[in-house]
Every structure is written in structure tokens, then in C-alpha cells.
Design a protein around this motif. Sequence first.
Motif, short mmCIF file in Angstrom:
data_model
loop_
_atom_site.label_atom_id
_atom_site.label_comp_id
_atom_site.label_asym_id
_atom_site.label_seq_id
_atom_site.Cartn_x
_atom_site.Cartn_y
_atom_site.Cartn_z
N ASP A 162 3.56 -8.09 -2.25
CA ASP A 162 2.50 -8.08 -1.25
C ASP A 162 3.03 -8.75 0.02
N GLY A 163 3.27 -7.97 1.04
CA GLY A 163 3.78 -8.53 2.28
C GLY A 163 3.92 -7.44 3.33
N ASP A 164 4.33 -7.85 4.53
CA ASP A 164 4.46 -6.87 5.60
C ASP A 164 5.86 -6.25 5.60
N ASP A 167 0.82 -1.22 0.00
CA ASP A 167 0.00 0.00 0.00
C ASP A 167 0.85 1.26 0.00
N SER A 168 2.02 1.20 0.57
CA SER A 168 2.86 2.39 0.67
C SER A 168 3.55 2.75 -0.64
N LEU A 169 3.59 1.79 -1.59
CA LEU A 169 4.30 1.98 -2.86
C LEU A 169 5.78 2.29 -2.65
N ARG A 170 6.32 1.85 -1.54
CA ARG A 170 7.75 2.06 -1.28
C ARG A 170 8.57 1.13 -2.15
N VAL A 171 9.68 1.64 -2.66
CA VAL A 171 10.54 0.83 -3.52
C VAL A 171 11.39 -0.10 -2.66
N ILE A 172 11.27 -1.39 -2.91
CA ILE A 172 12.07 -2.38 -2.17
C ILE A 172 13.41 -2.57 -2.85
N ASP A 173 13.40 -2.65 -4.16
CA ASP A 173 14.63 -2.84 -4.92
C ASP A 173 14.50 -2.11 -6.25
N GLY A 174 15.56 -1.41 -6.65
CA GLY A 174 15.53 -0.70 -7.92
C GLY A 174 15.49 0.81 -7.79
N MET A 175 15.87 1.33 -6.66
CA MET A 175 15.83 2.77 -6.45
C MET A 175 16.70 3.52 -7.46
N HIS A 176 17.89 2.97 -7.77
CA HIS A 176 18.76 3.63 -8.75
C HIS A 176 18.13 3.65 -10.14
#
Length: 274
Positions: A29-31, A1-10
Motif C-alpha cells: 500500500d503506497g504511492d 489499486d493497479s495490482l501492478r507487480v512490484i517484485d516477482g514478475m518472473h
Amino acid sequence: DSLRVIDGMHRLRAAQRRGATTIAVRYFDGDEREAFVLSVRLNSAHGLPLTLADRKNAALRIINYHPEWSDRSIAGLVGISDKTVGAIRRREGDKLPQLTSRIGRDNESYPLNAMQGRLRASELFRQNPDASTREVARLAEISATTAKDVRNRLLRGDDPVPPKQRERQGGTAQPVRPAQPVRPAPARTARARRPSAVELSRLRTDPSLRMSESGRTLLRWLEALGSNEGEWAAIADSVPSHCAPAVAEMARRRADDWQSFAMALDRRVRITSV
């Protein structure tokens, strides 16, 4: 839901700088805990390497998230040694739940009692005396040095667990002799270890191998192993001296890989023959 980038920021920043308004993504989809573990796993596999301090901090966080995971599991995920993970865990002390077992890299649960690890290793060696110490160490969740010590004790007919260790962990202080010592496998010549020309010819004509990509790959591997002693000697002589230690270590690792492969095939034969 936060749309935070987990991997691939660069990659995201690069797309923004070149004026892109969209970018392809894969949603997760996870905590929060699952997202952090995934980010560490992905960063350990590619991209800008994490610093040692970052890896230690990541290990600390994962230990608190998943205290039931083994030191080796966390070490492989973060990219540090299992001894370093163990030291971090000990510093946490009473902050962590006191568990009687941990989950290894194979998702199996193993007791923390060191004596149990030695006993598991001894059983594996009895089941397959040809097993490599590295393979047994992995399956028993003990160090390769400990696995080697267990093998040597079994070959001598001794208890795989040292008497002092039994005393410390509440076992009997008297050595327990195994009913039947593990005996070393009969020595085989180099010629016997290599696949013969007849065996290779028979396998090459097997449609189930020739008609699949994995089968053709296996045949290529076996053909490479079919070199004679003179060819092996010539190849060894051609390796530069400064490369020899690295090549020797890689050869030993490949030998362990083949041993593990043979054990898997043996298990399959036993299962199908029951």
C-alpha cells in the motif's frame, strides 16, 4: 489499486506457464514513488541483477523523487558508488531543490557543508579515541579517507578543518586549535585484547547468555577469538597466498564490526550508569 507487480514478475510468469490460476502475494500500500523505491531495493537484493545503465537510471529517478536523500543512501539502495550518484545529481543541477542538508542512511539529517562533517568526525574521535575511521566516517557521513585525515590532524593537535576549506565555506581562515588534542589509545598487547579463559568461563556460566540464542551466538564468537598467538600464526600460515589479501580485508572488516559493537556496548553502559 493497479495490482501492478512490484517484485516477482518472473515467478508470476512461471506460474502462468505451468497453468496455475492463483498465486500467493503480499500487497503493498503506497504511492508510485514508494513502489518504485521498493522495487529497486528488492531487485538489488536478489533476482536478476540490474544493468549499470538501469541502476544509473534508477538513481536518477530516486534523486528526483527524494532529493533530500544522501548520495550514500541512494548508492546503497541502487547498487552503485556514492560518487556516481553525486555525478548524476550534479548533472541535474538547477532541476533539483537547493537543500542545506540531506538524510543519511541512519535517517538522521546532516548538513551539506563539508566542514560540518569534519567537525562531527572530530567530536566523535574526541568522545571515543578508539573508534575506527570507518565507523566515524559512517556516522559523520564523510569518506573514510576524510575521517582518517581528521584523526591525524587531531593527533597532531591541528584544526580538523583545513584552512582553505574554512575560507571556501565562510569560516575563519585561521587554524582553530582544539582545546585538547586527541591522543592515541594506549597500546595493548595481543594477549590483553583477547578474552581470558577466566572471563570466558564466567560468561559461559551466566544464565542470561546461556539460555538465549543470541547469547549462545555471542559466546561462540568470543570462544573463537580466544585462540592463542600460536594458533593464529598457524592459521595465517595455512591460508593460500592467493587468498591472503581477501582474508586480510575480511579480517579488517570484522575488526571494524567488533569495534562498532564495543562502542554500542560502551554507550549502553554510559546510559545505564547515568
